[in-house]
Design a protein around this motif. Structure first.
Motif, PDB file in Angstrom:
ATOM      1  N   GLY A 379     -60.019  33.886  55.167  1.00 52.37           N
ATOM      2  CA  GLY A 379     -59.008  33.146  54.398  1.00 52.37           C
ATOM      3  C   GLY A 379     -57.957  32.521  55.302  1.00 52.37           C
ATOM      4  O   GLY A 379     -57.572  31.366  55.126  1.00 52.37           O
ATOM      5  N   ALA A 380     -57.498  33.303  56.290  1.00 46.11           N
ATOM      6  CA  ALA A 380     -56.474  32.806  57.220  1.00 46.11           C
ATOM      7  C   ALA A 380     -57.024  31.664  58.074  1.00 46.11           C
ATOM      8  O   ALA A 380     -56.353  30.645  58.283  1.00 46.11           O
ATOM      9  CB  ALA A 380     -55.988  33.943  58.104  1.00 46.11           C
ATOM     10  N   LEU A 381     -58.273  31.844  58.541  1.00 48.07           N
ATOM     11  CA  LEU A 381     -58.887  30.820  59.396  1.00 48.07           C
ATOM     12  C   LEU A 381     -59.101  29.518  58.632  1.00 48.07           C
ATOM     13  O   LEU A 381     -58.821  28.427  59.151  1.00 48.07           O
ATOM     14  CB  LEU A 381     -60.236  31.353  59.916  1.00 48.07           C
ATOM     15  N   ALA A 382     -59.566  29.635  57.386  1.00 46.80           N
ATOM     16  CA  ALA A 382     -59.831  28.435  56.574  1.00 46.80           C
ATOM     17  C   ALA A 382     -58.526  27.718  56.197  1.00 46.80           C
ATOM     18  O   ALA A 382     -58.521  26.503  55.978  1.00 46.80           O
ATOM     19  CB  ALA A 382     -60.594  28.827  55.307  1.00 46.80           C
ATOM     20  N   SER A 383     -57.425  28.479  56.138  1.00 43.65           N
ATOM     21  CA  SER A 383     -56.143  27.895  55.713  1.00 43.65           C
ATOM     22  C   SER A 383     -55.327  27.334  56.873  1.00 43.65           C
ATOM     23  O   SER A 383     -54.346  26.617  56.653  1.00 43.65           O
ATOM     24  CB  SER A 383     -55.300  28.968  55.016  1.00 43.65           C
ATOM     25  N   LEU A 384     -55.734  27.660  58.096  1.00 45.83           N
ATOM     26  CA  LEU A 384     -54.912  27.347  59.261  1.00 45.83           C
ATOM     27  C   LEU A 384     -54.674  25.842  59.424  1.00 45.83           C
ATOM     28  O   LEU A 384     -53.519  25.394  59.532  1.00 45.83           O
ATOM     29  CB  LEU A 384     -55.568  27.914  60.525  1.00 45.83           C
ATOM     30  N   ILE A 385     -55.736  25.049  59.432  1.00 43.85           N
ATOM     31  CA  ILE A 385     -55.586  23.592  59.644  1.00 43.85           C
ATOM     32  C   ILE A 385     -54.823  22.934  58.491  1.00 43.85           C
ATOM     33  O   ILE A 385     -53.902  22.141  58.727  1.00 43.85           O
ATOM     34  CB  ILE A 385     -56.962  22.932  59.884  1.00 43.85           C
ATOM     35  N   PRO A 386     -55.186  23.237  57.201  1.00 44.56           N
ATOM     36  CA  PRO A 386     -54.376  22.663  56.111  1.00 44.56           C
ATOM     37  C   PRO A 386     -52.897  23.048  56.212  1.00 44.56           C
ATOM     38  O   PRO A 386     -52.018  22.220  55.955  1.00 44.56           O
ATOM     39  CB  PRO A 386     -55.011  23.269  54.843  1.00 44.56           C
ATOM     40  N   ALA A 387     -52.629  24.311  56.601  1.00 42.46           N
ATOM     41  CA  ALA A 387     -51.226  24.760  56.710  1.00 42.46           C
ATOM     42  C   ALA A 387     -50.494  24.013  57.819  1.00 42.46           C
ATOM     43  O   ALA A 387     -49.286  23.767  57.714  1.00 42.46           O
ATOM     44  CB  ALA A 387     -51.189  26.265  56.959  1.00 42.46           C
ATOM     45  N   MET A 388     -51.229  23.650  58.875  1.00 47.48           N
ATOM     46  CA  MET A 388     -50.610  22.916  59.992  1.00 47.48           C
ATOM     47  C   MET A 388     -50.110  21.533  59.553  1.00 47.48           C
ATOM     48  O   MET A 388     -49.238  20.954  60.194  1.00 47.48           O
ATOM     49  CB  MET A 388     -51.616  22.747  61.135  1.00 47.48           C
ATOM     50  N   GLN A 389     -50.689  21.016  58.445  1.00 46.13           N
ATOM     51  CA  GLN A 389     -50.281  19.688  57.959  1.00 46.13           C
ATOM     52  C   GLN A 389     -48.815  19.673  57.508  1.00 46.13           C
ATOM     53  O   GLN A 389     -48.202  18.612  57.405  1.00 46.13           O
ATOM     54  CB  GLN A 389     -51.182  19.262  56.782  1.00 46.13           C
ATOM     55  N   ILE A 390     -48.283  20.875  57.216  1.00 44.97           N
ATOM     56  CA  ILE A 390     -46.877  20.984  56.798  1.00 44.97           C
ATOM     57  C   ILE A 390     -45.962  20.340  57.836  1.00 44.97           C
ATOM     58  O   ILE A 390     -44.988  19.648  57.496  1.00 44.97           O
ATOM     59  CB  ILE A 390     -46.486  22.478  56.638  1.00 44.97           C
ATOM     60  N   TYR A 391     -46.291  20.556  59.108  1.00 42.32           N
ATOM     61  CA  TYR A 391     -45.441  20.076  60.195  1.00 42.32           C
ATOM     62  C   TYR A 391     -45.549  18.565  60.380  1.00 42.32           C
ATOM     63  O   TYR A 391     -44.780  17.975  61.132  1.00 42.32           O
ATOM     64  CB  TYR A 391     -45.789  20.807  61.492  1.00 42.32           C
ATOM     65  N   LYS A 392     -46.516  17.929  59.678  1.00 41.29           N
ATOM     66  CA  LYS A 392     -46.679  16.472  59.796  1.00 41.29           C
ATOM     67  C   LYS A 392     -46.056  15.717  58.625  1.00 41.29           C
ATOM     68  O   LYS A 392     -46.097  14.501  58.569  1.00 41.29           O
ATOM     69  CB  LYS A 392     -48.174  16.123  59.874  1.00 41.29           C
ATOM     70  N   VAL A 393     -45.521  16.477  57.657  1.00 41.14           N
ATOM     71  CA  VAL A 393     -44.943  15.835  56.459  1.00 41.14           C
ATOM     72  C   VAL A 393     -43.588  15.214  56.815  1.00 41.14           C
ATOM     73  O   VAL A 393     -42.665  15.917  57.260  1.00 41.14           O
ATOM     74  CB  VAL A 393     -44.786  16.852  55.306  1.00 41.14           C
ATOM     75  N   ASP A 394     -43.472  13.901  56.618  1.00 47.60           N
ATOM     76  CA  ASP A 394     -42.205  13.191  56.828  1.00 47.60           C
ATOM     77  C   ASP A 394     -41.476  13.159  55.486  1.00 47.60           C
ATOM     78  O   ASP A 394     -41.911  12.492  54.540  1.00 47.60           O
ATOM     79  CB  ASP A 394     -42.490  11.766  57.316  1.00 47.60           C
ATOM     80  N   ILE A 395     -40.371  13.914  55.377  1.00 49.91           N
ATOM     81  CA  ILE A 395     -39.677  14.078  54.093  1.00 49.91           C
ATOM     82  C   ILE A 395     -39.204  12.736  53.535  1.00 49.91           C
ATOM     83  O   ILE A 395     -39.467  12.393  52.377  1.00 49.91           O
ATOM     84  CB  ILE A 395     -38.470  15.044  54.244  1.00 49.91           C
ATOM     85  N   ALA A 396     -38.501  11.956  54.352  1.00 49.84           N
ATOM     86  CA  ALA A 396     -37.931  10.667  53.872  1.00 49.84           C
ATOM     87  C   ALA A 396     -39.015   9.726  53.417  1.00 49.84           C
ATOM     88  O   ALA A 396     -38.945   9.127  52.339  1.00 49.84           O
ATOM     89  CB  ALA A 396     -37.101  10.039  54.990  1.00 49.84           C
ATOM     90  N   GLN A 397     -40.057   9.579  54.254  1.00 52.53           N
ATOM     91  CA  GLN A 397     -41.152   8.659  53.919  1.00 52.53           C
ATOM     92  C   GLN A 397     -41.881   9.104  52.653  1.00 52.53           C
ATOM     93  O   GLN A 397     -42.224   8.273  51.818  1.00 52.53           O
ATOM     94  CB  GLN A 397     -42.112   8.599  55.097  1.00 52.53           C
ATOM     95  N   THR A 398     -42.101  10.404  52.516  1.00 53.06           N
ATOM     96  CA  THR A 398     -42.859  10.921  51.363  1.00 53.06           C
ATOM     97  C   THR A 398     -42.058  10.748  50.068  1.00 53.06           C
ATOM     98  O   THR A 398     -42.605  10.372  49.036  1.00 53.06           O
ATOM     99  CB  THR A 398     -43.180  12.431  51.564  1.00 53.06           C
ATOM    100  N   LEU A 399     -40.751  11.029  50.109  1.00 55.78           N
ATOM    101  CA  LEU A 399     -39.924  10.934  48.890  1.00 55.78           C
ATOM    102  C   LEU A 399     -39.679   9.500  48.458  1.00 55.78           C
ATOM    103  O   LEU A 399     -39.505   9.224  47.258  1.00 55.78           O
ATOM    104  CB  LEU A 399     -38.587  11.638  49.123  1.00 55.78           C
ATOM    105  N   THR A 400     -39.632   8.545  49.423  1.00 61.84           N
ATOM    106  CA  THR A 400     -39.365   7.142  49.068  1.00 61.84           C
ATOM    107  C   THR A 400     -40.635   6.413  48.651  1.00 61.84           C
ATOM    108  O   THR A 400     -40.573   5.342  48.066  1.00 61.84           O
ATOM    109  CB  THR A 400     -38.735   6.399  50.252  1.00 61.84           C
ATOM    110  N   LYS A 401     -41.811   7.032  48.982  1.00 65.18           N
ATOM    111  CA  LYS A 401     -43.090   6.389  48.621  1.00 65.18           C
ATOM    112  C   LYS A 401     -43.247   6.387  47.105  1.00 65.18           C
ATOM    113  O   LYS A 401     -42.916   7.336  46.415  1.00 65.18           O
ATOM    114  CB  LYS A 401     -44.247   7.126  49.252  1.00 65.18           C
ATOM    115  N   ASP A 402     -43.718   5.292  46.580  1.00 75.01           N
ATOM    116  CA  ASP A 402     -43.921   5.162  45.122  1.00 75.01           C
ATOM    117  C   ASP A 402     -45.001   6.139  44.663  1.00 75.01           C
ATOM    118  O   ASP A 402     -46.111   6.116  45.149  1.00 75.01           O
ATOM    119  CB  ASP A 402     -44.334   3.714  44.792  1.00 75.01           C
ATOM    120  N   ARG A 403     -44.662   6.996  43.713  1.00 76.74           N
ATOM    121  CA  ARG A 403     -45.649   7.949  43.208  1.00 76.74           C
ATOM    122  C   ARG A 403     -46.129   7.464  41.857  1.00 76.74           C
ATOM    123  O   ARG A 403     -46.515   8.143  40.995  1.00 76.74           O
ATOM    124  CB  ARG A 403     -45.060   9.348  43.093  1.00 76.74           C
TER     125      ARG A 403
END
Length: 403
Positions: A379-403
């Motif tokens: 479970g930890a191994l399978a979750s490692l790469i997806p969890a690493m994506q957290i550090y790539k999230v740009d807060i300003a860009q993501t919140l201003t993007k049209d949803r």
């Protein structure tokens, strides 16, 4: 922020992929659990039943068949050997103890074994009720035989010819139950013990009544035969000399329980290894499925994660949140797998024809703890790469993007 609550809601929201992942993990863990339990029980039974028996002497044929029939009582004997020759071997200076066996009959599938008091000493038997047999046609029965056949002290029954089935019943004489053994946790729980004279008497009478004793049959009866000898050595040197002497100088064969049991287990091991790799493959597929599910979920949840960051959730906390989801799925799957494995083995044991080699799911082995840890690691191994994506999230860009 309640990590467990958020993770649970995320898993429920993607319930189809969550259920699929849990089933895959459970299936893989279940198979491994069955293999661990079955191999552990078979190994213990092989060791317990062959304990203190150094050699088996019987008719020439398959050594493995001789061991299976004489120690584990799950095969047919290779034939009979002359009692006179067997007793000569029993008095050999290299032999500490020799236990004679005379097989050939059964009662409801439980084998009737003709032997003497040395058998009781070999297995350390003691009676729970009654006494050991004393005379012809008296028997002392194992605890499993007593409970399964509802036999009590003083009851009588007729044996049937052969080691299974009730087709040819010896109705000329009835056996009388004189004692019930304490549970031993080995093959003796499934045996009906009597003296060798009872076996001779049963089959001599049969010959006389049915065939009026032809000269050849009369000679065979007079020459007396037994099925096998269970032997304990006096010294370690006998291990080398005695089997060779039996195989080269007599018409009998000597088979080593240790060697034949190892050979049997290696044959079983081929199938077990194959199933283990199959289970590992299933768990690898489960890991891949969890990875894909979480990776795709991360793309959809970027906005939610950005909002959480604005509300004060740190990157490590969100990283642990994603990791926890994968670990939670595999933990649930592993627990389900262990339950499924135990239930499946208990069902298999219920439908087993051989009472001598019964398997049960109502036990546990230490190796099963590793299955939980393996599940958590996957479970930890399978979750490692997806969890690493957290550090790539740009807060300003993501919140201003049209949803």
């Amino acid at each position: 922020m309640n990590i467990f609550k958020i993770s649970s809601k995320n898993l429920v929201r993607n319930k189809l992929s969550t259920i699929l992942n849990i089933i895959l993990v459970a299936f893989g863990v279940g198979i491994l659990s069955i293999l661990f339990l079955a191999s552990n029980q078979i190994g213990n039974k092989l060791e317990k039943n062959a304990k203190d028996i150094d050699l088996v002497v019987g008719a020439k044929g398959s050594p493995l068949q001789l061991i299976l029939s004489s120690i584990y009582h799950i095969d047919y004997p290779t034939g009979n050997i002359p009692a006179r020759d067997a007793y000569q071997l029993a008095h050999n200076p290299m032999v500490k103890r020799a236990v004679p066996l005379a097989l050939g009959d059964n009662y409801n599938g439980y084998r009737i074994v003709g032997t003497d008091s040395t058998f009781n000493h070999l297995y350390g038997l003691s009676v729970e009720k009654g006494n050991f047999w004393q005379k012809d046609l008296e028997v002392t029965i194992g605890s499993t035989v007593a409970s399964a056949s509802k036999l009590k002290i003083g009851d009588s029954f007729f044996g049937a010819h052969g080691l299974t089935g009730n087709g040819d019943i010896h109705k000329q004489h009835a056996y009388v139950v004189k004692g019930i053994l304490k549970p031993q946790g080995n093959i003796t729980d499934n045996l009906i013990l009597t003296n060798i004279g009872s076996v001779y008497k049963m089959h001599e009478e049969k010959h006389e009544e049915t065939h009026h004793s032809s000269p050849a049959e009369a000679k065979e009866i007079n020459d007396k035969q037994i099925t096998a000898l269970l032997i304990q050595y006096k010294s370690p040197m006998s291990v080398i000399l005695f089997p060779r002497m039996v195989n080269q100088s007599t018409n009998m064969q000597a088979a080593s329980p240790a060697m034949e049991s190892a050979r049997l287990f290696s044959l079983i091991g081929v199938g077990i290894d194959t199933l283990q790799w199959f289970a590992i493959l299933i768990m690898a597929i489960a890991a891949l499925s969890i990875f894909i599910s979480l990776y795709n979920a991360m793309k959809e949840r970027k906005y939610d994660l950005a909002v959480m960051r604005c509300l004060g959730a740190s990157k490590p906390k969100l990283f642990f949140l994603v990791m926890f989801e994968g670990i939670l799925v595999t933990l649930i799957g592993a627990c389900f797998g262990l339950v499924i494995g135990h239930i499946a083995l208990e069902v298999i044991g219920t439908y087993q024809e051989s009472s001598q080699a019964k398997l049960t799911g109502l036990t546990a082995v230490p190796q099963e703890v590793y299955l939980i840890w393996i599940g958590l690691f996957i479970g930890a191994l399978a979750s490692l790469i997806p969890a690493m994506q957290i550090y790539k999230v740009d807060i300003a860009q993501t919140l201003t993007k049209d949803r």
